[in-house]
Design an enzyme around this catalytic site. Sequence first.
Site, PDB file in Angstrom:
ATOM      1  N   HIS A   1      -2.816  -0.004  -2.634  1.00  0.00           N
ATOM      2  CA  HIS A   1      -4.007   0.639  -2.099  1.00  0.00           C
ATOM      3  C   HIS A   1      -5.124   0.632  -3.143  1.00  0.00           C
ATOM      4  CE1 HIS A   1      -5.848   3.406   0.837  1.00  0.00           C
ATOM      5  NE2 HIS A   1      -6.355   4.047  -0.198  1.00  0.00           N
TER       6      HIS A   1
ATOM      7  N   ASP B   1       0.826  -1.199   0.000  1.00  0.00           N
ATOM      8  CA  ASP B   1       0.000   0.000   0.000  1.00  0.00           C
ATOM      9  C   ASP B   1       0.868   1.259   0.000  1.00  0.00           C
ATOM     10  OD1 ASP B   1      -1.844   2.138   0.794  1.00  0.00           O
ATOM     11  OD2 ASP B   1      -3.219   0.526   1.335  1.00  0.00           O
TER      12      ASP B   1
END
Length: 234
Positions: free
Chosen positions: A203, A172
Site C-alpha cells: 500500500h 497491499d
Amino acid sequence: MGETIRIETLDGADTFSGYLATPSGSGPFPGIVVIQEIFGVNAGIRAMCDDWAKAGFIALAPDMFWRLQPDVDLSDKTKAEWEEAFGLMKRFDIDAGIRDIEASLRAVKGLADSNGKVGVVGFCLGGRMAYLSATRTDSDASVAYYGGGIDQYLGEAHAIARPVLLHFAEDDGFIDKAAQAKIRDALSDHGRVTLHFYPGVDHAFARVDGMHRDNAAATLANGRTLDFFRAHLR
C-alpha cells in the site's frame, strides 16, 4: 508555484481551503482535482499538485477534512500521526466529501484558464473517493491509487459513464487478496475501467517520500496516469 485558495461549497453556505497549482504560460489547460490520503493536504500532496502543473494541468487539492479539523498536515513517520490520521478517517463523512469534490470540480472548471475538462486522482482514502467520483460526480476521468474500500461500492459500477483507471498493490496490507479478487471480478470486463495490479509492492507505493514507496512501481503507475489524463482531458 502553488497557492491556497478558498472553494465555495455547493450550497454556497461556506468555504474550505484547497492548494492550487497552475501551469506557466497561457491556457486553456485541463484540470485535475487531487484527493488526499488520510494525512491531509500535506507536503507530498502539494508536491504532486506542483508536478501536475509542470505537466500542463491545473491541479487543485481540496481540504477533505475541513469539516472535522481544517488544514491537517501529517506524515506517515510517527505513531502519533498515524493515530490522528486514522481517527480523522473514522469520522469522515463520505457523502459530504463527495459534495466537496463536486464543488472542487466546479471551482476548477470556473477558472479563466480552464479548458472545461477536469478529472480526479486520489490516493488511499482519496482513491476510494476518486472511484466514487466516477460513479457520483461529473468527473471527466478518474484515477484511484490503492483505494481502500472500493470493494464495498462495486454495486455503483453501473453508474460509471466516463473513463476510470485503478492502481492496486498486490501485497497491499490494507486491501487484502479477497477484496482485490472482488474488484477484478466486478470490473475487469467493464468497458470504461482499466485495472493495473503491481506485484511485490505494498500500500502507498506511490506516496511521495513514503515508508513503502517503490520507485519503479510509482514511476510506472504515474506514467500510466499521465497518459490517461492526456488522452481524456484534452
